[in-house]
Design a protein around this motif. Structure first.
Motif, PDB file in Angstrom:
ATOM      1  N   ALA A   1      26.131  42.338  34.699  1.00 36.04           N
ATOM      2  CA  ALA A   1      26.925  43.090  34.305  1.00 36.04           C
ATOM      3  C   ALA A   1      26.853  44.958  34.733  1.00 36.04           C
ATOM      4  CB  ALA A   1      28.232  43.213  32.937  1.00 36.04           C
ATOM      5  N   SER A   2      25.877  45.254  34.792  1.00 33.40           N
ATOM      6  CA  SER A   2      24.566  46.222  34.515  1.00 33.40           C
ATOM      7  C   SER A   2      24.439  46.593  36.580  1.00 33.40           C
ATOM      8  CB  SER A   2      23.312  46.129  34.218  1.00 33.40           C
ATOM      9  OG  SER A   2      22.733  45.509  34.862  1.00 33.40           O
ATOM     10  N   GLU A   3      24.799  45.731  36.745  1.00 35.79           N
ATOM     11  CA  GLU A   3      24.463  45.847  38.750  1.00 35.79           C
ATOM     12  C   GLU A   3      25.418  46.541  38.995  1.00 35.79           C
ATOM     13  OE1 GLU A   3      23.083  42.283  40.599  1.00 35.79           O
ATOM     14  OE2 GLU A   3      20.985  42.598  39.404  1.00 35.79           O
ATOM     15  N   HIS A   4      27.168  46.390  38.079  1.00 32.75           N
ATOM     16  CA  HIS A   4      27.968  47.037  38.373  1.00 32.75           C
ATOM     17  C   HIS A   4      28.208  47.951  37.678  1.00 32.75           C
ATOM     18  CE1 HIS A   4      28.922  43.218  40.762  1.00 32.75           C
ATOM     19  NE2 HIS A   4      28.227  42.731  40.017  1.00 32.75           N
ATOM     20  N   GLY A   5      27.281  48.539  37.380  1.00 32.46           N
ATOM     21  CA  GLY A   5      27.673  49.692  36.444  1.00 32.46           C
ATOM     22  C   GLY A   5      28.780  49.697  35.057  1.00 32.46           C
ATOM     23  N   ILE A   6      28.492  48.069  34.871  1.00 32.84           N
ATOM     24  CA  ILE A   6      29.502  48.262  33.239  1.00 32.84           C
ATOM     25  C   ILE A   6      28.481  48.029  32.082  1.00 32.84           C
ATOM     26  CG2 ILE A   6      30.271  45.992  32.308  1.00 32.84           C
ATOM     27  CD1 ILE A   6      31.383  45.447  34.862  1.00 32.84           C
ATOM     28  N   GLY A   7      29.207  48.416  30.971  1.00 32.59           N
ATOM     29  CA  GLY A   7      27.818  48.652  29.608  1.00 32.59           C
ATOM     30  C   GLY A   7      28.587  48.792  28.606  1.00 32.59           C
TER      31      GLY A   7
ATOM     32  N   PRO B   1      37.470  36.398  44.483  1.00 32.84           N
ATOM     33  CA  PRO B   1      37.088  36.916  45.482  1.00 32.84           C
ATOM     34  C   PRO B   1      36.836  37.920  45.816  1.00 32.84           C
ATOM     35  CG  PRO B   1      37.319  34.487  44.998  1.00 32.84           C
ATOM     36  CD  PRO B   1      38.489  35.409  44.811  1.00 32.84           C
ATOM     37  N   GLY B   2      35.647  38.618  46.044  1.00 38.01           N
ATOM     38  CA  GLY B   2      35.378  39.891  47.052  1.00 38.01           C
ATOM     39  C   GLY B   2      36.033  40.909  45.895  1.00 38.01           C
ATOM     40  N   GLU B   3      36.241  41.056  45.500  1.00 39.96           N
ATOM     41  CA  GLU B   3      36.819  42.357  45.012  1.00 39.96           C
ATOM     42  C   GLU B   3      35.789  43.094  44.060  1.00 39.96           C
ATOM     43  OE1 GLU B   3      41.020  44.433  42.120  1.00 39.96           O
ATOM     44  OE2 GLU B   3      40.720  42.031  42.450  1.00 39.96           O
ATOM     45  N   ARG B   4      35.532  44.282  44.321  1.00 41.15           N
ATOM     46  CA  ARG B   4      34.783  44.510  43.140  1.00 41.15           C
ATOM     47  C   ARG B   4      35.095  45.149  41.830  1.00 41.15           C
ATOM     48  NH1 ARG B   4      32.204  50.109  44.335  1.00 41.15           N
ATOM     49  NH2 ARG B   4      32.984  50.992  42.859  1.00 41.15           N
ATOM     50  N   LEU B   5      34.193  45.005  40.977  1.00 34.48           N
ATOM     51  CA  LEU B   5      34.075  45.090  39.595  1.00 34.48           C
ATOM     52  C   LEU B   5      34.385  46.313  39.167  1.00 34.48           C
ATOM     53  CD1 LEU B   5      31.875  42.222  38.397  1.00 34.48           C
ATOM     54  CD2 LEU B   5      34.168  42.092  37.559  1.00 34.48           C
ATOM     55  N   PRO B   6      35.182  46.990  38.607  1.00 32.25           N
ATOM     56  CA  PRO B   6      35.118  48.404  38.001  1.00 32.25           C
ATOM     57  C   PRO B   6      33.936  48.580  37.179  1.00 32.25           C
ATOM     58  CG  PRO B   6      36.266  47.082  36.638  1.00 32.25           C
ATOM     59  CD  PRO B   6      36.622  46.271  37.154  1.00 32.25           C
ATOM     60  N   SER B   7      33.782  49.657  37.205  1.00 34.04           N
ATOM     61  CA  SER B   7      32.541  50.276  36.217  1.00 34.04           C
ATOM     62  C   SER B   7      33.073  50.854  35.004  1.00 34.04           C
ATOM     63  CB  SER B   7      31.067  50.890  37.156  1.00 34.04           C
ATOM     64  OG  SER B   7      32.062  52.246  37.366  1.00 34.04           O
TER      65      SER B   7
ATOM     66  N   ARG C   1      42.488  39.759  36.390  1.00 37.80           N
ATOM     67  CA  ARG C   1      41.160  40.026  37.875  1.00 37.80           C
ATOM     68  C   ARG C   1      39.476  40.146  37.067  1.00 37.80           C
ATOM     69  NH1 ARG C   1      43.752  45.362  39.172  1.00 37.80           N
ATOM     70  NH2 ARG C   1      41.987  46.159  41.170  1.00 37.80           N
ATOM     71  N   PHE C   2      39.179  40.663  35.674  1.00 40.56           N
ATOM     72  CA  PHE C   2      38.207  40.466  36.149  1.00 40.56           C
ATOM     73  C   PHE C   2      37.938  39.407  33.781  1.00 40.56           C
ATOM     74  CE2 PHE C   2      39.516  44.933  38.415  1.00 40.56           C
ATOM     75  CZ  PHE C   2      38.858  44.341  39.125  1.00 40.56           C
ATOM     76  N   VAL C   3      36.567  39.689  34.092  1.00 44.14           N
ATOM     77  CA  VAL C   3      36.649  38.914  33.075  1.00 44.14           C
ATOM     78  C   VAL C   3      34.686  39.242  32.782  1.00 44.14           C
ATOM     79  CG1 VAL C   3      36.429  36.774  31.355  1.00 44.14           C
ATOM     80  CG2 VAL C   3      37.767  36.779  33.399  1.00 44.14           C
TER      81      VAL C   3
END
Length: 171
Positions: A131-137, A154-160, A112-114
């Motif tokens: 990535a930072s726009e999704h709280g990923i660091g 498509p449309g799935e929310r990325l995890p943070s 699901r996520f890359v």
């Protein structure tokens, strides 16, 4: 200039391993990335079918894209790295073809996520965004625009969360 549709892509085979090492060695200034690919092959993060080559019309690998397991916080995700092309075949679409193919293969496996740490002018063409726009660091210093993420659905929310890479990355 070749378009990506002219390249044939396929999963790496055991016979491709030396050619892939040569591609990665040629694409980077030091052997660090080639050594990383070799170490990842032996790591639990390796996923069969997610090391993809773009081949010439004689089935010789000229481009390579690798995706391995990582986590965003506690959520399983994938890390795209490295993407490399033989120096004499760079700017021909081989890297883009291998990248598109490995992303399709990951999606077909239900991933699901890359995430990718790379050139901010290259990876957005595949749908990657900051990535930072999704709280990923990450736990180390990188330019904000170089760390990118993509939801394969498509449309799935990325995890943070903080990205945890496979051990061979050393980070």
């Amino acid at each position: 200039m070749s378009t990506h549709s002219e390249w044939i892509t396929r999963a790496e085979t055991t016979a491709d391993v030396p050619a892939v090492r040569e591609i990665v060695l040629g694409a980077f200034e030091t052997p660090m990335e080639a050594d990383l690919v070799d170490a990842l092959r032996k790591d639990p993060a390796w996923i069969d079918g997610l090391s993809v080559v773009a081949v010439d019309n004689e089935d010789r690998p000229v481009g390579h894209a690798l995706i391995t397991r990582c986590h965003i916080g506690d959520t399983p995700a994938l890390c795209l790295a490295p993407v490399s092309v033989r120096p004499d075949r760079q700017k021909t679409g081989a890297g883009s073809a291998a990248t598109r193919a490995v992303l399709r293969a990951a999606s077909a496996m239900g991933e699901r996520f890359v995430v990718v740490l790379g050139h901010p002018e290259y990876y957005p063409r595949f749908g990657f965004g900051r990535a930072s726009e999704h709280g990923i660091g990450v736990s180390f210093e990188v330019p904000d625009e170089a760390l990118m993420a993509l939801a394969l659905v498509p449309g799935e929310r990325l995890p943070s969360g903080t990205i945890r890479y496979a051990a061979p990355f050393g980070i």
